[in-house]
Write a protein that holds these residues in place. Sequence first.
Motif, PDB file in Angstrom:
ATOM      1  N   LEU A   1      -0.578 -10.962  -0.730  1.00 40.35           N
ATOM      2  CA  LEU A   1       0.776 -11.349  -1.084  1.00 40.35           C
ATOM      3  C   LEU A   1       1.752 -10.611  -0.413  1.00 40.35           C
ATOM      4  N   HIS A   2       1.473  -9.275  -0.499  1.00 46.00           N
ATOM      5  CA  HIS A   2       2.402  -8.131   0.317  1.00 46.00           C
ATOM      6  C   HIS A   2       2.386  -8.358   1.840  1.00 46.00           C
ATOM      7  N   ARG A   3       1.259  -8.646   2.281  1.00 45.02           N
ATOM      8  CA  ARG A   3       1.146  -8.872   3.934  1.00 45.02           C
ATOM      9  C   ARG A   3       1.949 -10.245   4.295  1.00 45.02           C
ATOM     10  N   GLU A   4       1.830 -11.111   3.472  1.00 41.22           N
ATOM     11  CA  GLU A   4       2.362 -12.360   3.726  1.00 41.22           C
ATOM     12  C   GLU A   4       3.933 -12.487   3.077  1.00 41.22           C
ATOM     13  N   SER A   5       4.627 -11.362   2.937  1.00 34.39           N
ATOM     14  CA  SER A   5       5.872 -11.500   2.178  1.00 34.39           C
ATOM     15  C   SER A   5       7.146 -11.347   3.092  1.00 34.39           C
ATOM     16  N   GLY A   6       6.735 -11.678   4.320  1.00 35.96           N
ATOM     17  CA  GLY A   6       7.921 -11.769   5.320  1.00 35.96           C
ATOM     18  C   GLY A   6       8.207 -10.246   5.653  1.00 35.96           C
ATOM     19  N   ALA A   7       9.945  -9.952   5.816  1.00 30.75           N
ATOM     20  CA  ALA A   7      10.168  -8.642   6.141  1.00 30.75           C
ATOM     21  C   ALA A   7       9.696  -7.550   5.027  1.00 30.75           C
ATOM     22  N   ARG A   8       9.412  -8.022   4.041  1.00 30.52           N
ATOM     23  CA  ARG A   8       9.100  -6.986   2.878  1.00 30.52           C
ATOM     24  C   ARG A   8       7.561  -6.459   3.357  1.00 30.52           C
ATOM     25  N   ALA A   9       6.851  -7.176   4.008  1.00 26.80           N
ATOM     26  CA  ALA A   9       5.476  -6.696   4.602  1.00 26.80           C
ATOM     27  C   ALA A   9       5.616  -5.377   5.358  1.00 26.80           C
ATOM     28  N   GLY A  10       6.803  -5.142   6.165  1.00 25.41           N
ATOM     29  CA  GLY A  10       6.977  -3.936   6.839  1.00 25.41           C
ATOM     30  C   GLY A  10       7.041  -2.797   5.809  1.00 25.41           C
ATOM     31  N   GLY A  11       7.421  -2.970   4.576  1.00 20.43           N
ATOM     32  CA  GLY A  11       7.513  -1.641   3.813  1.00 20.43           C
ATOM     33  C   GLY A  11       6.134  -1.280   3.158  1.00 20.43           C
ATOM     34  N   GLU A  12       6.215  -0.532   2.267  1.00 20.80           N
ATOM     35  CA  GLU A  12       5.099   0.276   1.527  1.00 20.80           C
ATOM     36  C   GLU A  12       4.399  -0.863   0.489  1.00 20.80           C
ATOM     37  N   LEU A  13       3.161  -0.846   0.351  1.00 17.05           N
ATOM     38  CA  LEU A  13       2.567  -1.476  -0.722  1.00 17.05           C
ATOM     39  C   LEU A  13       1.737  -0.279  -1.415  1.00 17.05           C
ATOM     40  N   LEU A  14       2.507   0.035  -2.651  1.00 20.21           N
ATOM     41  CA  LEU A  14       1.977   1.096  -3.448  1.00 20.21           C
ATOM     42  C   LEU A  14       1.267   0.826  -4.563  1.00 20.21           C
ATOM     43  N   SER A  15      -0.030   1.284  -4.858  1.00 19.25           N
ATOM     44  CA  SER A  15      -0.637   0.778  -5.895  1.00 19.25           C
ATOM     45  C   SER A  15      -0.843   1.779  -6.984  1.00 19.25           C
ATOM     46  N   VAL A  16      -0.853   1.506  -8.240  1.00 19.89           N
ATOM     47  CA  VAL A  16      -1.068   2.271  -9.370  1.00 19.89           C
ATOM     48  C   VAL A  16      -1.951   1.639 -10.369  1.00 19.89           C
ATOM     49  N   ASN A  17      -2.907   2.392 -10.666  1.00 23.40           N
ATOM     50  CA  ASN A  17      -3.951   2.016 -11.877  1.00 23.40           C
ATOM     51  C   ASN A  17      -3.452   2.574 -12.965  1.00 23.40           C
ATOM     52  N   CYS A  18      -2.768   1.757 -13.784  1.00 20.65           N
ATOM     53  CA  CYS A  18      -2.347   2.247 -14.995  1.00 20.65           C
ATOM     54  C   CYS A  18      -3.172   2.845 -16.294  1.00 20.65           C
ATOM     55  N   GLY A  19      -4.499   2.636 -15.792  1.00 25.38           N
ATOM     56  CA  GLY A  19      -5.521   3.032 -16.874  1.00 25.38           C
ATOM     57  C   GLY A  19      -6.090   4.495 -16.369  1.00 25.38           C
ATOM     58  N   SER A  20      -5.696   4.715 -15.252  1.00 19.98           N
ATOM     59  CA  SER A  20      -6.418   6.113 -14.524  1.00 19.98           C
ATOM     60  C   SER A  20      -5.481   7.446 -14.576  1.00 19.98           C
ATOM     61  N   ILE A  21      -4.189   7.091 -14.715  1.00 15.81           N
ATOM     62  CA  ILE A  21      -3.300   8.252 -14.686  1.00 15.81           C
ATOM     63  C   ILE A  21      -3.107   8.686 -16.253  1.00 15.81           C
ATOM     64  N   PRO A  22      -3.164   9.999 -16.529  1.00 18.19           N
ATOM     65  CA  PRO A  22      -2.595  10.330 -17.956  1.00 18.19           C
ATOM     66  C   PRO A  22      -1.400   9.880 -18.169  1.00 18.19           C
ATOM     67  N   ALA A  23      -1.067   9.414 -19.517  1.00 13.81           N
ATOM     68  CA  ALA A  23       0.128   8.994 -20.202  1.00 13.81           C
ATOM     69  C   ALA A  23       1.195   9.854 -19.947  1.00 13.81           C
ATOM     70  N   GLU A  24       1.037  11.025 -19.959  1.00 12.54           N
ATOM     71  CA  GLU A  24       2.185  11.870 -20.023  1.00 12.54           C
ATOM     72  C   GLU A  24       2.858  12.121 -18.333  1.00 12.54           C
TER      73      GLU A  24
ATOM     74  N   LYS B   1       2.490 -19.640  -0.840  1.00  5.53           N
ATOM     75  CA  LYS B   1       3.595 -20.168  -1.172  1.00  5.53           C
ATOM     76  C   LYS B   1       4.516 -19.317  -1.866  1.00  5.53           C
ATOM     77  N   VAL B   2       3.943 -18.519  -2.677  1.00  3.74           N
ATOM     78  CA  VAL B   2       4.554 -17.576  -3.529  1.00  3.74           C
ATOM     79  C   VAL B   2       5.048 -16.371  -2.637  1.00  3.74           C
ATOM     80  N   ALA B   3       3.941 -16.218  -1.451  1.00  2.00           N
ATOM     81  CA  ALA B   3       4.140 -14.549  -0.992  1.00  2.00           C
ATOM     82  C   ALA B   3       5.709 -14.338  -0.510  1.00  2.00           C
ATOM     83  N   GLU B   4       6.227 -15.123   0.077  1.00  6.18           N
ATOM     84  CA  GLU B   4       7.327 -14.972   1.000  1.00  6.18           C
ATOM     85  C   GLU B   4       8.612 -14.461  -0.246  1.00  6.18           C
ATOM     86  N   TYR B   5       8.530 -14.805  -1.464  1.00  2.88           N
ATOM     87  CA  TYR B   5       9.621 -14.924  -2.361  1.00  2.88           C
ATOM     88  C   TYR B   5       9.545 -13.330  -3.216  1.00  2.88           C
ATOM     89  N   LYS B   6      10.635 -12.667  -3.735  1.00  2.00           N
ATOM     90  CA  LYS B   6      10.589 -11.615  -4.400  1.00  2.00           C
ATOM     91  C   LYS B   6      10.027 -11.765  -5.815  1.00  2.00           C
TER      92      LYS B   6
END
Length: 485
Positions: free
Chosen positions: A189-212, A164-169
Amino acid sequence: MPIRIAVIDDEQNMRHMLMSLLTRRGYEVSALADGAAAVEFCAGHAVDVVLCDLCMPGMSGIEVLKRLHEGNETLPIIMMSAFATVDTAVEAMRLGAWNFITKPFKSEEMLRTLEKAVEVGELKRENVELRNRVAELSGEKGDAFSAIIGESGVLQSLKEQARKVAEYKTTVLITGESGTGKELFARGLHRESGARAGGELLSVNCGSIPAELLESEFFGHLKGAFTGANESRDGIFVAAQGGTIFLDEIGELPLALQVKLLRVLQEREVRPVGSNVVQAVDVRVVAATARNLNEMVAAGEFRQDLLYRLNVIELHLPPLRERRKDIPLLLQHFIRRFNRRFERQDHPVKRVAREALGGLLRYSWPGNVRELENAVEHAFVYCDGDELREEDFPALTRQVPSAEGSAGGGFAEIYSLKEGKKLLERQFILKVLEVTGGNKTQAADILELSYPSLLAKIREIEKQGDGRRETGDGRRETGKSKRFP
């Protein structure tokens, strides 16, 4: 099967050194001298990890990275260079490189990085397999959430909420212990997000990248904004325009960056590092954490206003111990997977032994689905027949016996061996029915009873629960039983 490594480097000495080092450690190594040949080789051969030099004549390392990920997005690629800058490293990571190593490197550093890359690649491939094999395991034709295997009521309810949530922003916060499937829900959620599913899904692990580097990774930077910024670069909020950003382990985000992320979520615009110009962005944000953000807010480690902004919709994934009904289905899935991986088509594992299944259903699974998967893989290694036995699962042999059934487990007032056996039998039946989610067929199998016998015993338990019991002279007495609450 040995882990297969492709080494791509135009320097013969480097190829020879890596081939010698990795072969001694048991890896199967293929050494290639140029990018074009490497892309062709990887297209026709199974490869688990790629080590690729950044600067090569002809096809550059960056181009090799792009081409390889076009054909296999789960392939871990480690880039190497003697002339690394912050820009080149960040660019390689943005394009999908798993890690970046600066030459010269120590042998142990390379081996540790390689071991982690193998693990990551395996997890990524398994996630893809989960999605691809859902129809077979669950009987569904398969939307994006079918990859999340399970038939328990709580999991089905979560998947329905997510659909239910997937199609909304709307921003979604996914919480739950490690290993419960947060990334799978984010991808769904990305794959079921309608037109947005055609865009990128970019992931960032906030704990694995140096703070700087996080601010540049999020918002981009201008050339000369800091030491090593040799050219301007977009951040993920611009790169994911029209798509979705998955911020994993959001609880690890430094406080200083939390303020800037809050502004982006409020204003829907970013300002690159070193710039005074803002740029509008249209992205959907999905965040995930295994930590308790409310406790972090109370401790001053997480901004309350950011939590409110992220937690518009919360999906809390239950630990495996709270959805034990899903364990048999997951076991079935992992048995099929490891039969393929270990090439056991001629002598496949077909099932989990009855006594082992009972132990697996009772175990608490602190590592959740990921721990269950590792346990099945361990059992496969030691299994010689067509079923996984109790002794093949180390988690079961380490369990501490339950205190239930000792004095205080309902036996304190009982001195009759016959009555004690009845009470113990009742407790066993109720416990197995609990862990099987009320599935009487599974319970009968675990208890080694025929289905009619189990039904008869359940009727007797229900009768005792209603408070009807026989008195000494054979009459039936109503009222709550003292022995069977």
